[in-house]
Design a protein around this motif. Sequence first.
Motif, PDB file in Angstrom:
ATOM      1  N   THR A   1       0.881  -1.164   0.048  1.00  0.00           N
ATOM      2  CA  THR A   1       0.107  -0.031   0.172  1.00  0.00           C
ATOM      3  C   THR A   1       0.886   1.046  -0.104  1.00  0.00           C
ATOM      4  O   THR A   1       1.602   1.554   1.002  1.00  0.00           O
ATOM      5  CB  THR A   1      -0.751   0.200   1.375  1.00  0.00           C
ATOM      6  N   PRO A   2       0.581   2.305  -0.960  1.00  0.00           N
ATOM      7  CA  PRO A   2       1.626   3.434  -0.858  1.00  0.00           C
ATOM      8  C   PRO A   2       1.480   4.253   0.172  1.00  0.00           C
ATOM      9  O   PRO A   2       0.364   4.241   0.670  1.00  0.00           O
ATOM     10  CB  PRO A   2       1.050   4.008  -2.118  1.00  0.00           C
ATOM     11  N   LEU A   3       2.621   4.821   0.574  1.00  0.00           N
ATOM     12  CA  LEU A   3       2.420   5.639   1.802  1.00  0.00           C
ATOM     13  C   LEU A   3       1.978   7.177   1.441  1.00  0.00           C
ATOM     14  O   LEU A   3       1.715   7.272   0.170  1.00  0.00           O
ATOM     15  CB  LEU A   3       3.851   5.817   2.545  1.00  0.00           C
ATOM     16  N   GLU A   4       2.113   8.066   2.230  1.00  0.00           N
ATOM     17  CA  GLU A   4       1.766   9.498   1.971  1.00  0.00           C
ATOM     18  C   GLU A   4       2.731   9.973   0.760  1.00  0.00           C
ATOM     19  O   GLU A   4       3.756   9.503   0.721  1.00  0.00           O
ATOM     20  CB  GLU A   4       2.023  10.360   3.102  1.00  0.00           C
ATOM     21  N   ALA A   5       2.122  10.847   0.081  1.00  0.00           N
ATOM     22  CA  ALA A   5       3.026  11.415  -1.122  1.00  0.00           C
ATOM     23  C   ALA A   5       3.255  10.262  -1.926  1.00  0.00           C
ATOM     24  O   ALA A   5       4.129  10.523  -2.912  1.00  0.00           O
ATOM     25  CB  ALA A   5       4.174  12.157  -1.098  1.00  0.00           C
ATOM     26  N   ASN A   6       2.406   9.234  -2.378  1.00  0.00           N
ATOM     27  CA  ASN A   6       2.687   7.939  -3.136  1.00  0.00           C
ATOM     28  C   ASN A   6       4.099   7.355  -2.701  1.00  0.00           C
ATOM     29  O   ASN A   6       5.004   7.037  -3.900  1.00  0.00           O
ATOM     30  CB  ASN A   6       2.425   8.666  -4.350  1.00  0.00           C
ATOM     31  N   ALA A   7       4.737   7.628  -1.856  1.00  0.00           N
ATOM     32  CA  ALA A   7       6.051   7.051  -1.433  1.00  0.00           C
ATOM     33  C   ALA A   7       5.998   5.514  -1.467  1.00  0.00           C
ATOM     34  O   ALA A   7       4.643   4.947  -1.138  1.00  0.00           O
ATOM     35  CB  ALA A   7       6.377   7.432  -0.031  1.00  0.00           C
ATOM     36  N   PRO A   8       6.874   4.786  -1.762  1.00  0.00           N
ATOM     37  CA  PRO A   8       7.005   3.234  -1.633  1.00  0.00           C
ATOM     38  C   PRO A   8       6.183   2.840  -0.442  1.00  0.00           C
ATOM     39  O   PRO A   8       6.820   3.292   0.621  1.00  0.00           O
ATOM     40  CB  PRO A   8       8.394   2.940  -1.932  1.00  0.00           C
ATOM     41  N   GLY A   9       5.351   1.991  -0.747  1.00  0.00           N
ATOM     42  CA  GLY A   9       4.865   1.301   0.697  1.00  0.00           C
ATOM     43  C   GLY A   9       5.895   0.269   1.354  1.00  0.00           C
ATOM     44  O   GLY A   9       6.900   0.015   1.069  1.00  0.00           O
TER      45      GLY A   9
END
Length: 264
Positions: free
Chosen positions: A195-203
């Motif tokens: 699941t991507p993290l905030e700001a579409n950072a790698p999950g």
Amino acid sequence: MPSSSEVTLAALRKAISGLDPDVPGRGADLFQFGVPALDAALGGGLACGALHEIYARAAQDEAAASGFGLALALRAAHGRSILWARQDLVDVEAGGLYGDGLAAFGADPKRLLVVRARDPTGVLRAAAEAARCAALGAALVEIWSEPKALDLKASRRLALAAGVSGVTVVMIRLGASPAPSAATSRWSVSASASTPLEANAPGRPAFDAALLRHRAGLGPRTWRVEWDRDRASFEFAPLSRAVVSVPAHGPAAADAGAPWRRAG
């Protein structure tokens, strides 16, 4: 004159003999994933002081199997040191360990004792020494393919030693198919979409973990989990989109933040 393997074993015995066995966490019968529903399904968790096996479901899942195995070892170790015994061929086929990646995964490199051996026999000797050392929290064992040295008798020796010392042994099988052993639990693991993290950072690292066998008689089942390095715990990860296969050795694998990288 002693052989090189005898010298290596002597050094290993000296290293683990200096560890402090009086650390909180010793004596627990079970270690948990940290996910209440999953742990309840397993009867409270997985057995400490036992042998557990993890198989990579396919060639592209080798890093996922190693990551899942490391996460289990971290859960079982309760902050104590972990010995990681690897066959040299694992580095060639699946990539070598990478210190910054291990730290990013939540594993303190200072708590890891890494032993490399040329052949499966050397790895099993190191694993046997680790399984007998009550000062260790866990032992990781990585062997490539299906060597004759790793037979049912060898797995029984590891399981018996683990039962006496209380050291949890996690054996990661790469390039191999599930086979009879004395393991308390057997898993098949593949990489999953995180699941991507905030700001579409790698999950976070995500795994599809299938329980193939459990000595308590639990039937096969599969869970999709992610590894939270800050909590050093697993948690369920709902599948919100289709899973896309990831190249085994391409740029996507390198960008995923795996704690190992391909050498050469």
